[in-house]
Design a protein around this motif. Structure first.
Motif, PDB file in Angstrom:
ATOM      1  N   UNK A 160       0.781  -1.329  -0.108  1.00  0.00           N
ATOM      2  CA  UNK A 160      -0.090   0.017  -0.038  1.00  0.00           C
ATOM      3  C   UNK A 160       0.703   1.132  -0.119  1.00  0.00           C
ATOM      4  N   UNK A 161       2.060   1.210  -0.039  1.00  0.00           N
ATOM      5  CA  UNK A 161       2.955   2.476  -0.132  1.00  0.00           C
ATOM      6  C   UNK A 161       3.215   2.718  -1.320  1.00  0.00           C
ATOM      7  N   UNK A 168       3.532  -2.367   6.859  1.00  0.00           N
ATOM      8  CA  UNK A 168       3.129  -3.197   7.971  1.00  0.00           C
ATOM      9  C   UNK A 168       1.902  -2.790   8.479  1.00  0.00           C
ATOM     10  N   UNK A 169       0.692  -3.485   8.479  1.00  0.00           N
ATOM     11  CA  UNK A 169      -0.668  -3.505   8.777  1.00  0.00           C
ATOM     12  C   UNK A 169      -0.956  -4.256   9.855  1.00  0.00           C
ATOM     13  N   UNK A 214       3.909   0.156  13.517  1.00  0.00           N
ATOM     14  CA  UNK A 214       2.789  -0.280  12.800  1.00  0.00           C
ATOM     15  C   UNK A 214       2.711   1.022  11.687  1.00  0.00           C
ATOM     16  N   UNK A 215       2.391   0.694  10.265  1.00  0.00           N
ATOM     17  CA  UNK A 215       2.247   1.973   9.503  1.00  0.00           C
ATOM     18  C   UNK A 215       0.975   2.005   9.162  1.00  0.00           C
ATOM     19  N   UNK A 216       0.078   0.979   9.178  1.00  0.00           N
ATOM     20  CA  UNK A 216      -1.488   1.346   9.041  1.00  0.00           C
ATOM     21  C   UNK A 216      -2.456   0.369   9.524  1.00  0.00           C
ATOM     22  N   UNK A 217      -3.268   0.650   9.769  1.00  0.00           N
ATOM     23  CA  UNK A 217      -4.032  -0.212  10.600  1.00  0.00           C
ATOM     24  C   UNK A 217      -5.869  -0.431   9.916  1.00  0.00           C
ATOM     25  N   UNK A 218      -6.267  -1.546  10.093  1.00  0.00           N
ATOM     26  CA  UNK A 218      -7.646  -1.474   9.632  1.00  0.00           C
ATOM     27  C   UNK A 218      -8.539  -2.796  10.226  1.00  0.00           C
ATOM     28  N   UNK A 219      -9.746  -2.599   9.700  1.00  0.00           N
ATOM     29  CA  UNK A 219     -10.594  -3.957  10.434  1.00  0.00           C
ATOM     30  C   UNK A 219     -10.856  -4.667   8.822  1.00  0.00           C
ATOM     31  N   UNK A 220     -10.611  -5.931   8.793  1.00  0.00           N
ATOM     32  CA  UNK A 220     -11.065  -6.868   7.681  1.00  0.00           C
ATOM     33  C   UNK A 220     -12.344  -7.298   8.183  1.00  0.00           C
ATOM     34  N   UNK A 221     -13.468  -6.803   7.460  1.00  0.00           N
ATOM     35  CA  UNK A 221     -14.789  -7.142   7.769  1.00  0.00           C
ATOM     36  C   UNK A 221     -14.937  -8.603   6.752  1.00  0.00           C
TER      37      UNK A 221
END
Length: 275
Positions: A160-161, A168-169, A214-221
């Motif tokens: 994603x960069x 790293x997510x 951690x560079x990015x964070x999210x929810x995997x639905x």
């Protein structure tokens, strides 16, 4: 809810036992469950209860005079039963997803199979190589200084960069049989921020490492017929908000459950007349 190695359920919710011998650490989900209002829960419970009564109106009418207390007890349990079944389904999906990501055997379970299909589709779409890109799954993190702990579902490298550079997510799995794959709750951001800014990662052999950057964070639905990765702003501002909820939780857990009533005075003084 899954059962991490050092997690313990107490009368005040889940806490983590510190293998180094320090004080117990309150779990992140315990904090959110104690100090963050779930505004949608009451309307959801009312809706389920009303639908159950309307769908079973004849049975309800015939039982009113026979055993009103038992009928009331059964109706009150409707939303709890649905919640418990959803939690059990979520736990099984989490466990199977972890096994898949680690290349371990996945138990046959027709109910969770569609969710795992969606996970497979997501992994292929992002070009994930399990051996190269999965950093960790179901890993416990500690923040001893602030007194909390939690378990991260997935640390994974995604392209994603800029120019497809790997980043790293931190990803948390969320499952539902009814909600849209694109829907999230605000407290999901608080959960991810608490995990992201933990101090220590606890490895399976109880050795420790610093929490990676951690560079990015999210929810995997994950849904039975769809999926979506939703990025969440799990930044320092969100972590400060979580710390406020943590402080409220600490106070609530330490507060007594009752206080003595103040008795009236034995002698009531005569009011003075105004001059």
């Amino acid at each position: 809810m899954t059962n991490p190695k050092h997690a313990r359920d107490t009368q005040q919710g889940r806490y983590y036992q510190d293998p180094a011998g320090g004080p117990a650490l309150v779990s992140i989900t315990n904090v959110l469950g104690t100090a963050v209002a779930k505004q949608a829960l009451i309307p959801w419970a009312v809706k389920l209860t009303v639908e159950h009564v309307l769908d079973n109106l004849y049975d309800v009418q015939t039982r009113i005079d026979d055993d009103r207390a038992a009928l009331t007890r059964d109706i009150k349990a409707v939303h709890r039963d649905v919640k418990d079944r959803a939690a059990d389904l979520g736990d099984r999906i989490h466990s199977a997803a972890e096994a898949k990501l680690l290349g371990a055997p996945v138990p046959a379970d027709p109910e969770i199979a569609p969710y795992l299909v969606q996970l497979d589709i997501w992994l292929r779409a992002w070009g994930v190589d399990l051996d190269q890109h999965v950093e960790a799954t179901e890993i416990t993190v500690f923040h001893r200084r602030l007194g909390y702990a939690g378990t991260a579902d997935l640390l994974i490298w995604l392209p994603t960069g800029p120019d497809g550079r790997l980043e790293l997510w931190l990803i948390d799995f969320k499952t539902s049989a009814t909600r849209s794959a694109k829907s999230v709750y605000p407290e999901n951001t608080l959960q991810l921020a608490a995990l992201r800014f933990a101090e220590t990662v606890l490895l399976p052999d109880d050795t420790e490492q610093p929490m990676p950057a951690i560079q990015r964070a999210g929810v995997l639905n994950l849904r039975a017929r769809s999926h979506a990765l939703v990025e969440m702003p799990a930044d320092r501002t969100a972590h400060r908000a979580f710390r406020g909820a943590l402080e409220a939780t600490r106070w609530l857990h330490a507060a007594p459950s009752s206080y003595p009533a103040l008795p009236a005075p034995a002698v009531v003084p005569t009011p003075r007349k105004a001059a």
